[in-house]
Design an enzyme around this catalytic site. Structure first.
Site, PDB file in Angstrom:
ATOM      1  N   LYS B 196       0.772  -1.165  -0.058  1.00  0.00           N
ATOM      2  CA  LYS B 196      -0.009   0.045  -0.078  1.00  0.00           C
ATOM      3  C   LYS B 196       0.986   1.170   0.033  1.00  0.00           C
ATOM      4  O   LYS B 196       0.354   2.381  -0.438  1.00  0.00           O
ATOM      5  CB  LYS B 196      -1.006  -0.067   0.969  1.00  0.00           C
ATOM      6  N   ARG B 260       3.907   9.470   5.246  1.00  0.00           N
ATOM      7  CA  ARG B 260       5.082   9.889   4.364  1.00  0.00           C
ATOM      8  C   ARG B 260       5.138   9.707   3.135  1.00  0.00           C
ATOM      9  O   ARG B 260       5.582  10.303   2.059  1.00  0.00           O
ATOM     10  CB  ARG B 260       6.429   9.197   4.841  1.00  0.00           C
TER      11      ARG B 260
END
Lengths: 557, 344
Positions: B196, B260
């Site tokens: 993912k 991030r």
């Protein structure tokens, strides 16, 4: 690194006094042994004792299944009194309404359950008679050797042929280590399974290693001849009826094996279940009985004796498997498991006849003992201490601990059993001995397969003879490449090469062709004067070739 | 009160230590002494207040003796090194539940043109290889560290082949602000949590160029299909991808600037250079590495158009528009092909 060696003669027993052998002590008092089995079944089979209704329904279900078995698949080996026993149980269940106590049906049904467990236990239990064992120890090698001999009337050959037997039966492995482990703990031998001859072969091999006798499960169909049945019974064989599939019987069988192990009796299982029909190395194991080694190891630790159980995978490597044709046909028809009716034909007499035929015609077999592992698949050193693959010392007790306590956890232990199964498969692969016969069969079949790369295996198997003939000019270079690849694999300790593979390619080809499935009515491979290699049975060629299919050798064709 | 340990003082490690401290006494291991001192003295680190039951230490011997349940939360690039140091202290009694959303590659991915499956290890496989611990699990799900540290409610999945590990993980972590689900699909959960990451990079890119929810929903749905194809090729079932570690984590990371990986994609779309973005980030964006790993594993025959396009953008300097054109011109398959697809 194990010190592998080959033994040619039987070694003296590690424990000389047979009365000190665990198998003797365990079966000396069968009632005590069976009582332990019964208690363990009741402890582990909590599902059956959950409540009154479950217990009653389970008993009814067992009676129904047993009566169905007796009427639908009766065997000669069935106990004649069995019908009566189940009728009596049925009667007790029916009439129990009149005798139900205040506690409901549980009290009555627990009594019935005990009767069923006693019945199974009594049928199952093995014995160990020193006299029978000594007789077997002395007589069997001679019987075997005599079978090899074409002219048995000449008495001197009877004796000289024992050496011939051991020439044909190569037993290899870290023998000293295995013998040493016998002094420290319990040994469980788990061989690959290709033939009905495996059991006598492994039996003789274990005796030659000088290990204390083993207990092992044998199908009830093998107990048809009374005298032989007695003999097997007296040599540690416990009866297993594979027609019985219900949980209570399976639980009894597992508990039997567990108790034998906690009593420190060496044990033998075929974790592959039935024989390999395809001739391929086992790639999946049946984990039922294998799980009992985990249970027994935990019980040993909980009991405080901490006695260790050592697993020794063994590969049996034959140039010739008598049943090969039938097995491969079964496999190709995708019939799955052997059906029981056919197994019924595998009587003890049938087995002897087969053994006779195989031994008289077998160009040899190699029994390869892998290095011992603990029940979690860790390697063990000469003191029986366990080391992980990265060389860290581990305590088997730690695997069973949760928050500092040794605990039973069925799901966890089933995962450990899977891990052990995977390790055994790895050891099978690494301790397979490449025989010249398997190698030439592999090369020949793969050359044909490459020639008809668009065809399915089934189409290849029905190719006419002229399409499958290979000239030695084509064969030899491929044999050379595959041999080189095998040498590289052996250097990484991922396979073992037999002495035949040291031969020059021409000679190796000749020897392999002569040995592969040498006694089938149709030849598996033959070379004519023109240098053409052909087969009369693609199916058998496929069967013998299959032994080497899990090593990625196809790319060298 | 039970003692448990966390290894790693990244944002997620700290957040997890605080969550664990609700039910346990917690040791958090830091490599550097100054961080140990800072946590213990100032009771705060990386913007997170540290729970009073959390003690920072720099002693593997201590934590392995005191705690049988340990949560390594270390970036994948440092994981093996950490295990090598930790391994001598571990026994088969220990339970390790890692929270690292990355893969360990046995070779230098910058010097090879393709990878074998055997060269790619999940963190639990690496633990099994490097230590004597067998009872291994992982924790994964929509667990953005900042939200966890703010005590917002959330959930996660603890996956292991051992129910014992799941039960211990639940006991340690479950609370009235954090729900812990169990799964035996450990490989699927680990792969979902790794894959993912690059979908999140793509989601950040879409946001960066100003696309809206339709585009993102298309990306997330087909991204999940791609994750399933990959998972199946590696022996995982599709089940795990439908749970918290799959769809759950995708929804969180593909919609959040706290992620991030999302931020990397966003900034790439805004025209920043990858090297500048990564140096500013100061933490690891696993997705960048994952794109390359997926590309190097292409020989295994799974469909990964999104990873292919991202590879061209990130490593071959394709324009974003070029990558999107490439994706939008691919033939379309059945909507839910990942259910029926059999790996080759």
């Amino acid at each position: 690194m194990p010190t592998r060696k080959t033994i040619k003669k039987p070694l003296p027993s590690v424990v000389k006094n047979m009365e000190e052998w665990p198998i003797y002590k365990a079966y000396e008092n069968p009632d005590l042994f069976l009582n332990k089995v019964k208690e363990l079944v009741k402890k582990n089979a909590s599902w059956i004792l959950k409540d009154d209704v479950t217990l009653r329904n389970e008993i009814k279900n067992i009676v129904y299944q047993e009566k169905m078995r007796l009427s639908k698949t009766p065997w000669k080996s069935d106990n004649p009194k069995e019908k009566l026993f189940w009728s009596d149980i049925k009667k007790q269940v029916r009439s129990s309404k009149a005798t139900i106590s205040e506690n409901g049906t549980k009290e009555v049904d627990e009594r019935i359950l005990n009767q069923i467990l006693d019945f199974y236990g009594t049928e199952m239990i093995a014995d160990f008679k020193i006299s029978s064992f000594k007789f077997a120890q002395k007589a069997l090698p001679y019987i075997y050797s005599r079978l090899i001999n074409s002219f048995p009337q000449i008495v001197y050959r009877l004796f000289s042929s024992v050496d011939k037997l051991y020439d044909r039966m190569k037993i290899m492995g870290d023998i000293d280590h295995i013998r040493n482990l016998q002094k420290i703990g319990t040994v469980v031998v788990v061989p690959t399974h290709y033939s009905n001859l495996d059991s006598p072969t492994i039996g003789l091999s274990l005796n030659n290693l000088g290990l204390s006798a083993f207990t092992y499960g044998a199908g009830v169909n093998l107990f048809t001849i009374k005298s032989l049945s007695r003999f097997m019974h007296n040599l540690g064989a416990y009866k297993v009826d594979r027609r019985r599939k219900h949980r209570l019987y399976i639980e009894t069988l597992k508990s039997y094996s567990t108790i034998a192990l906690t009593e420190e009796v060496n044990s033998l299982f075929y974790p592959g279940g039935s024989r390999s029909h395809s001739g391929k190395l086992e790639n999946k194991l049946k984990l039922g009985l294998l799980g009992t080694v985990i249970d027994a190891q935990r019980m040993n630790l909980q009991d405080g004796n901490g006695k260790k159980i050592f697993i020794i995978p063994v590969t049996l490597n034959y140039h010739y498997v008598l049943e090969a044709k039938k097995l491969i046909e079964h496999y190709l028809k995708d019939e799955g498991k052997e059906n029981y009716l056919e197994d019924e034909n595998t009587t003890s007499f049938g087995l002897i006849k087969r053994a006779y035929k195989v031994i008289t015609s077998n160009p040899g077999m190699t029994i390869s003992f892998a290095p011992a592992i603990d029940v979690f698949g860790n390697k063990v050193n000469e003191n029986g201490e366990s080391y992980t693959s990265i060389g860290q010392k581990v305590e088997v007790a730690d695997y069973f601990k949760l928050n500092g306590k040794l605990v039973r956890d069925v799901q966890r232990d089933s995962q450990y059993t899977q891990i052990l199964g995977e390790r055994i498969l790895q050891e099978y692969k690494e301790n397979t001995v490449v025989l010249s016969s398997n190698l030439v069969a592999f090369v020949a079949f793969q050359i044909i397969r490459k020639r008809f790369s668009q065809f399915t295996v089934f189409e290849i198997l029905s190719l006419p003879k002229d399409e499958t003939t290979i000239h030695t000019d084509e064969f030899i270079p491929v044999l050379g490449r595959v041999k080189e690849a095998l040498i590289a694999i052996e250097k990484e300790n991922k396979i073992i090469l037999s002495a035949d593979l040291e031969l020059e390619l021409e000679e190796l080809m000749k020897v392999g062709i002569n040995k592969v499935g040498s006694s089938h009515p149709k030849y598996v491979l033959r070379k004519n004067k023109k240098g053409e290699i052909s087969t009369q049975s693609m199916k058998l060629l496929y069967y013998y070739h299959n032994k080497l299919t899990s090593y990625g050798l196809e790319k060298y064709i | 009160m039970k003692k448990v340990a966390v290894i790693g003082t990244g944002n997620f490690g700290l957040a997890l230590a605080n969550l664990l401290a609700i039910n346990n006494e917690v040791f958090i291991y830091a490599r550097r002494e100054e961080i140990v001192e800072k946590i213990n003295e100032k009771r705060a680190h990386k913007g997170q207040t540290i729970h009073e039951r959390v003690t920072a230490v720099n002693d593997f011997d201590l934590i392995t003796k005191e705690c049988k349940l340990i949560f390594p939360i270390v970036p994948s690039s440092n994981f093996k090194e950490m295990l090598i140091q930790l391994s001598p202290y571990l026994t088969a009694e220990h339970i390790l539940i890692h929270g690292t959303k990355g893969l360990h590659i046995e070779v230098d991915i910058n010097s090879v043109t393709q990878l074998n499956k055997s060269e790619v290890l999940t963190m639990s496989e690496l633990i099994l290889k490097q230590t004597s611990v067998v009872r291994v699990g992982c924790i994964a799900g929509p667990n953005l560290a900042k939200e966890l540290s703010e005590k917002q409610i959330g959930g996660t999945v603890v996956a292991s082949r051992f129910n014992e590990v799941i039960v211990e993980g639940k006991k340690a972590l479950n609370s009235n602000i954090f729900r812990v689900y169990g799964s035996n699909e450990v490989l699927g959960v680990e792969l979902a949590s790794v894959l993912k990451n690059y979908i999140a990079i793509a989601a950040g890119m879409l946001e960066g160029i100003g696309y809206g929810d339709n585009s993102k929903a298309l990306l997330i749905t087909r991204g999940m299909a791609e994750m399933v194809f990959f998972g199946k090729a590696f022996g995982a079932s599709e089940k795990a991808f439908m749970g918290l570690a799959g769809i759950g984590d995708l929804m969180a990371t593909c919609n959040s600037k706290l992620s991030r990986n999302f931020r990397v994609g966003y900034q790439l779309a805004k025209g920043q250079k990858l090297s500048d973005i990564l140096s500013d980030l100061n933490e690891v964006a696993e997705g960048i590495k994952t794109i390359k790993v997926v590309k190097l594993l292409a020989g295994y025959g799974f469909n990964s158009p999104l990873a292919d396009a991202l590879y061209k953008i990130v490593y071959e300097d394709w324009e974003l528009k070029q990558g999107m054109d490439y994706l939008m011109n691919l033939p379309v398959s059945d909507d839910t092909d990942f259910f029926t697809h059999k790996d080759s």
